[in-house]
Design a protein around this motif. Structure first.
Motif, PDB file in Angstrom:
ATOM      1  N   ALA A  97       0.827  -1.215   0.000  1.00 61.37           N
ATOM      2  CA  ALA A  97       0.000   0.000   0.000  1.00 61.37           C
ATOM      3  C   ALA A  97       0.854   1.255   0.000  1.00 61.37           C
ATOM      4  CB  ALA A  97      -0.925  -0.012   1.219  1.00 61.37           C
ATOM      5  N   GLU A  98       1.920   1.249   0.797  1.00 63.10           N
ATOM      6  CA  GLU A  98       2.779   2.426   0.917  1.00 63.10           C
ATOM      7  C   GLU A  98       3.432   2.784  -0.408  1.00 63.10           C
ATOM      8  OE1 GLU A  98       5.732   3.151   4.351  1.00 63.10           O
ATOM      9  OE2 GLU A  98       6.918   2.231   2.759  1.00 63.10           O
ATOM     10  N   GLU A  99       3.972   1.783  -1.101  1.00 61.22           N
ATOM     11  CA  GLU A  99       4.751   2.050  -2.312  1.00 61.22           C
ATOM     12  C   GLU A  99       3.910   2.142  -3.579  1.00 61.22           C
ATOM     13  OE1 GLU A  99       8.113  -0.572  -2.648  1.00 61.22           O
ATOM     14  OE2 GLU A  99       8.915   0.046  -0.694  1.00 61.22           O
ATOM     15  N   THR A 100       2.802   1.399  -3.640  1.00 62.70           N
ATOM     16  CA  THR A 100       2.031   1.353  -4.889  1.00 62.70           C
ATOM     17  C   THR A 100       0.608   1.862  -4.751  1.00 62.70           C
ATOM     18  OG1 THR A 100       1.170  -0.872  -4.513  1.00 62.70           O
ATOM     19  CG2 THR A 100       3.329  -0.697  -5.608  1.00 62.70           C
ATOM     20  N   GLY A 101       0.091   1.941  -3.535  1.00 62.29           N
ATOM     21  CA  GLY A 101      -1.301   2.282  -3.326  1.00 62.29           C
ATOM     22  C   GLY A 101      -2.221   1.087  -3.491  1.00 62.29           C
ATOM     23  N   LEU A 102      -1.675  -0.087  -3.772  1.00 65.28           N
ATOM     24  CA  LEU A 102      -2.490  -1.280  -3.979  1.00 65.28           C
ATOM     25  C   LEU A 102      -2.820  -1.972  -2.656  1.00 65.28           C
ATOM     26  CD1 LEU A 102      -0.575  -2.836  -7.023  1.00 65.28           C
ATOM     27  CD2 LEU A 102      -2.803  -1.678  -7.072  1.00 65.28           C
ATOM     28  N   ALA A 103      -4.004  -2.563  -2.601  1.00 65.05           N
ATOM     29  CA  ALA A 103      -4.394  -3.445  -1.495  1.00 65.05           C
ATOM     30  C   ALA A 103      -4.657  -4.810  -2.115  1.00 65.05           C
ATOM     31  CB  ALA A 103      -5.632  -2.925  -0.795  1.00 65.05           C
ATOM     32  N   ALA A 104      -4.188  -5.857  -1.448  1.00 62.03           N
ATOM     33  CA  ALA A 104      -4.352  -7.218  -1.959  1.00 62.03           C
ATOM     34  C   ALA A 104      -5.417  -7.954  -1.146  1.00 62.03           C
ATOM     35  CB  ALA A 104      -3.027  -7.976  -1.894  1.00 62.03           C
ATOM     36  N   GLY A 135      -5.524   2.252  -4.724  1.00 59.13           N
ATOM     37  CA  GLY A 135      -5.742   3.302  -3.750  1.00 59.13           C
ATOM     38  C   GLY A 135      -4.621   4.322  -3.893  1.00 59.13           C
ATOM     39  N   GLU A 136      -4.422   5.116  -2.883  1.00 58.11           N
ATOM     40  CA  GLU A 136      -3.387   6.158  -2.897  1.00 58.11           C
ATOM     41  C   GLU A 136      -2.125   5.657  -2.199  1.00 58.11           C
ATOM     42  OE1 GLU A 136      -2.589  10.626  -3.167  1.00 58.11           O
ATOM     43  OE2 GLU A 136      -4.539   9.695  -3.448  1.00 58.11           O
ATOM     44  N   ALA A 137      -0.965   5.791  -2.848  1.00 58.63           N
ATOM     45  CA  ALA A 137       0.308   5.422  -2.227  1.00 58.63           C
ATOM     46  C   ALA A 137       0.601   6.359  -1.059  1.00 58.63           C
ATOM     47  CB  ALA A 137       1.436   5.486  -3.259  1.00 58.63           C
ATOM     48  N   ARG A 138       1.248   5.824  -0.027  1.00 59.93           N
ATOM     49  CA  ARG A 138       1.608   6.607   1.163  1.00 59.93           C
ATOM     50  C   ARG A 138       3.115   6.482   1.394  1.00 59.93           C
ATOM     51  NH1 ARG A 138      -2.498   3.136   2.685  1.00 59.93           N
ATOM     52  NH2 ARG A 138      -1.074   2.037   4.046  1.00 59.93           N
ATOM     53  N   ARG A 139       3.879   7.081   0.528  1.00 59.82           N
ATOM     54  CA  ARG A 139       5.332   6.915   0.541  1.00 59.82           C
ATOM     55  C   ARG A 139       5.999   7.678   1.681  1.00 59.82           C
ATOM     56  NH1 ARG A 139       4.573   7.558  -5.510  1.00 59.82           N
ATOM     57  NH2 ARG A 139       4.197   5.398  -6.095  1.00 59.82           N
ATOM     58  N   GLU A 140       7.099   7.074   2.180  1.00 57.93           N
ATOM     59  CA  GLU A 140       7.930   7.723   3.195  1.00 57.93           C
ATOM     60  C   GLU A 140       8.850   8.726   2.506  1.00 57.93           C
ATOM     61  OE1 GLU A 140       9.928   4.285   4.769  1.00 57.93           O
ATOM     62  OE2 GLU A 140       8.360   3.944   6.255  1.00 57.93           O
ATOM     63  N   ALA A 141       9.489   9.582   3.286  1.00 58.88           N
ATOM     64  CA  ALA A 141      10.393  10.597   2.735  1.00 58.88           C
ATOM     65  C   ALA A 141      11.496   9.968   1.891  1.00 58.88           C
ATOM     66  CB  ALA A 141      10.997  11.434   3.861  1.00 58.88           C
ATOM     67  N   GLU A 142      11.991   8.807   2.325  1.00 56.96           N
ATOM     68  CA  GLU A 142      13.068   8.135   1.577  1.00 56.96           C
ATOM     69  C   GLU A 142      12.589   7.627   0.223  1.00 56.96           C
ATOM     70  OE1 GLU A 142      12.225   7.262   4.728  1.00 56.96           O
ATOM     71  OE2 GLU A 142      13.972   7.811   5.926  1.00 56.96           O
ATOM     72  N   GLU A 143      11.273   7.580   0.028  1.00 57.90           N
ATOM     73  CA  GLU A 143      10.707   7.035  -1.203  1.00 57.90           C
ATOM     74  C   GLU A 143      10.107   8.107  -2.103  1.00 57.90           C
ATOM     75  OE1 GLU A 143       9.309   2.796   0.743  1.00 57.90           O
ATOM     76  OE2 GLU A 143       7.980   4.524   0.887  1.00 57.90           O
ATOM     77  N   GLN A 144      10.479   9.361  -1.894  1.00 61.44           N
ATOM     78  CA  GLN A 144       9.847  10.451  -2.634  1.00 61.44           C
ATOM     79  C   GLN A 144      10.087  10.374  -4.135  1.00 61.44           C
ATOM     80  OE1 GLN A 144      11.914  14.383  -1.958  1.00 61.44           O
ATOM     81  NE2 GLN A 144      12.760  13.200  -0.267  1.00 61.44           N
TER      82      GLN A 144
END
Length: 183
Positions: A97-104, A135-144
């Motif tokens: 979810a964080e990196e792609t916004g996908l839920a499985a 869904g919407e990705a929720r990336r961390e600062a390191e993944e901007q």
């Protein structure tokens, strides 16, 4: 040769470097034949890798700049989340979810592999994510700088054959999924 002696025994160990992501130690060792040596070991927590496979067989990849190799590369989403001992399935759902916004709807644990076990004390859990919803990705600062892209299976396999997929974790995960008949 005595079978009750370990192949390699740690005689002593000293911490060389440590930060919040890793530790590097140097071990003095003794081999089964009595000879001595030195091992440099990187300790990192285990992580998860998720192969998100859509109903049509396409996969979602992520690409980000990887500082140690000074380049951007495509890979399956991967990482670690939570304190030590966190359920790998929870970590896999979070990373996806964080990196792609996908839920499985389904996260199948396909196996556990070691990551470069000649130098790194780290492994990873391989998950197959199916029944995907966006869904919407929720990336961390390191993944901007991270981007994701859905590619058809034929295109993904072409990228592998052409040497465009260079991430060993992604390639090992896909290989495991293939030989287990999961994709």
């Amino acid at each position: 040769m005595s079978e009750d002696r370990p192949d390699i025994e740690r005689v002593s160990s000293r911490l060389i470097y440590e930060n919040r992501w890793m530790r590097v130690r140097e071990d003095a060792i003794r081999r089964r034949d009595g000879s001595s040596g030195v091992y440099g070991v990187i300790e990192k927590p285990d992580f998860v890798v998720v192969a998100p496979v859509h109903e049509d067989g396409s996969v979602t990849l992520v690409q980000q700049y990887r500082y140690p190799v000074a380049a951007r590369h495509w890979e399956f989403c991967q990482g670690l989340w939570g304190p030590p001992g966190t359920d790998p399935a929870l970590a896999a759902a979070h990373e996806l979810a964080e990196e792609t916004g996908l839920a499985a709807a389904s996260l199948l644990h396909a196996g556990f592999l070691h990551n470069s076990y000649g130098t790194i004390a780290q492994g990873y859990h391989v998950f197959l994510g199916t029944g995907l919803t966006e869904g919407e990705a929720r990336r961390e600062a390191e993944e901007q700088d991270l981007v994701s892209r859905r590619v058809g299976r034929a295109e993904f396999e072409r990228m592998i054959r052409a040497g465009e997929m260079r991430d060993g974790v992604t390639l090992a995960a896909w290989g495991l999924l293939l030989v287990r008949g999961l994709v």
